[in-house]
Scaffold this active site. Structure first.
Site, PDB file in Angstrom:
ATOM      1  N   ASP A  88       0.874  -1.173   0.000  1.00 48.67           N
ATOM      2  CA  ASP A  88       0.000   0.000   0.000  1.00 48.67           C
ATOM      3  C   ASP A  88       0.912   1.224   0.000  1.00 48.67           C
ATOM      4  O   ASP A  88       1.950   1.231   0.676  1.00 48.67           O
ATOM      5  CB  ASP A  88      -0.860   0.044   1.259  1.00 48.67           C
ATOM      6  CG  ASP A  88      -2.051  -0.890   1.212  1.00 48.67           C
ATOM      7  OD1 ASP A  88      -2.091  -1.772   0.328  1.00 48.67           O
ATOM      8  OD2 ASP A  88      -2.943  -0.742   2.065  1.00 48.67           O
ATOM      9  N   HIS A 145       4.775  -7.471   0.120  1.00 50.16           N
ATOM     10  CA  HIS A 145       4.424  -8.743  -0.494  1.00 50.16           C
ATOM     11  C   HIS A 145       5.169  -8.931  -1.816  1.00 50.16           C
ATOM     12  O   HIS A 145       5.720  -7.980  -2.369  1.00 50.16           O
ATOM     13  CB  HIS A 145       2.912  -8.822  -0.693  1.00 50.16           C
ATOM     14  CG  HIS A 145       2.141  -8.822   0.590  1.00 50.16           C
ATOM     15  ND1 HIS A 145       1.483  -9.947   1.071  1.00 50.16           N
ATOM     16  CD2 HIS A 145       1.938  -7.847   1.521  1.00 50.16           C
ATOM     17  CE1 HIS A 145       0.909  -9.651   2.220  1.00 50.16           C
ATOM     18  NE2 HIS A 145       1.165  -8.386   2.521  1.00 50.16           N
ATOM     19  N   SER A 248       8.705   3.104   5.218  1.00 49.48           N
ATOM     20  CA  SER A 248       9.533   3.869   4.336  1.00 49.48           C
ATOM     21  C   SER A 248       9.189   3.675   2.872  1.00 49.48           C
ATOM     22  O   SER A 248       8.067   3.926   2.447  1.00 49.48           O
ATOM     23  CB  SER A 248      10.982   3.491   4.633  1.00 49.48           C
ATOM     24  OG  SER A 248      11.858   4.209   3.829  1.00 49.48           O
TER      25      SER A 248
END
Length: 283
Positions: A88, A145, A248
């Site tokens: 995300d 992921h 980050s």
């Protein structure tokens, strides 16, 4: 960052010391204090707890548990695509690697060799390939992921600075992502090699991978490398590979002929893990 940490005079604390202090606070079990800080963080950054596997704030005993929270199984469906968005966040930049140069922001480029910690042989595999740089804000889900299934070959911890990596800093600090502390993960996939780099920043307590656990700390101040030729670590597309404990930026490298990126992509656009990133091996 918690309100307690924000009142610290950051200008009089070295960044490494500030990061260590934030890391200790984030892992501390402080009962009602922890709950209050998490509640304030959720309110300030608009975190959507309804999509968390555990939506009850009081259930998190440390700030790190909250920050690296899992999502509901149905919260991020995986698109049918050769490459999936691994996080995300928001798109910082993406596109072609010009010989060995990665575009950071107007007037700023850095080399693939610098990004991967000085290994010119590794970097040469991505000459004229493609890159994508994705920024995770405080409100985002902070697990990372796999964009495509792959087998791990190497992991390199590169020491460095701890500059902020927000868009303003990216426009102003030359070579930012090749100067900050980072963890370089090298994979082989059915379509060829790729690199996934976890880039640290100010207040990033640590970075972790699913096969190693926490990589930093320790911070010995010198490059460290692990090879996995004799240990089979394979992850499927969409599987978790790591996480930021206060997070980050992720930078990905793909070899020529490169990636045909999702035509909807543009710098600054918001992303969700599992969305289509593009197709690997063509441009």
């Amino acid at each position: 960052m918690s309100d307690r940490l924000k009142v610290l005079p950051q200008y009089c604390l070295p960044k490494q010391a500030l990061t260590a202090l934030a890391g200790r606070f984030a892992s501390a079990r402080l009962g009602g204090v922890t709950t209050a800080v998490i509640r304030g963080f959720v309110r300030r950054y608009g975190v959507n707890m309804a999509e968390a596997a555990e939506p009850v704030i009081e259930a998190y005993s440390t700030f790190n548990e909250f920050f690296t929270r899992a999502l509901r199984a149905d919260a991020r469906p995986l698109a049918q695509a050769g490459l999936l968005c691994p996080v995300d966040g928001a798109i910082s930049q993406f596109g072609r690697i010009e010989r060995d140069q990665i575009f950071q922001a107007k007037g700023h480029r850095y080399s693939t060799t610098a990004l991967v910690g000085g290994d010119a042989t590794l970097a040469a595999q991505f000459q004229d390939g493609s890159f994508a740089t994705l920024y995770l804000s405080p409100r985002d889900y902070h697990r990372i992921h796999m964009p495509v299934g792959g087998r791990l070959r190497r992991m390199i911890h590169v020491p460095g600075e701890l500059f902020s990596v927000n868009p303003t800093t990216a426009r102003g600090v030359p070579g930012l992502f090749a100067r900050n502390e980072r963890v370089v993960c090298v994979f082989d996939s059915a379509a060829g090699p790729f690199v996934l780099v976890l880039v640290g920043a100010t207040i990033v307590g640590s970075m972790a991978t699913v096969w190693h656990g926490v990589v930093n700390p320790p911070r010995p101040g010198q490059l460290r490398e692990w090879r996995y030729d004799d240990r089979h670590v394979s992850l499927v597309q969409g599987e978790e590979m790591g996480r930021f404990l206060l997070g980050s930026t992720v930078v990905m490298l793909f070899p020529a002929p490169g990636v045909a990126f999702n035509p909807a992509w543009q710098p600054g656009a918001a992303l969700r893990m599992g969305e289509a990133m593009g197709e690997y091996g063509r441009r």
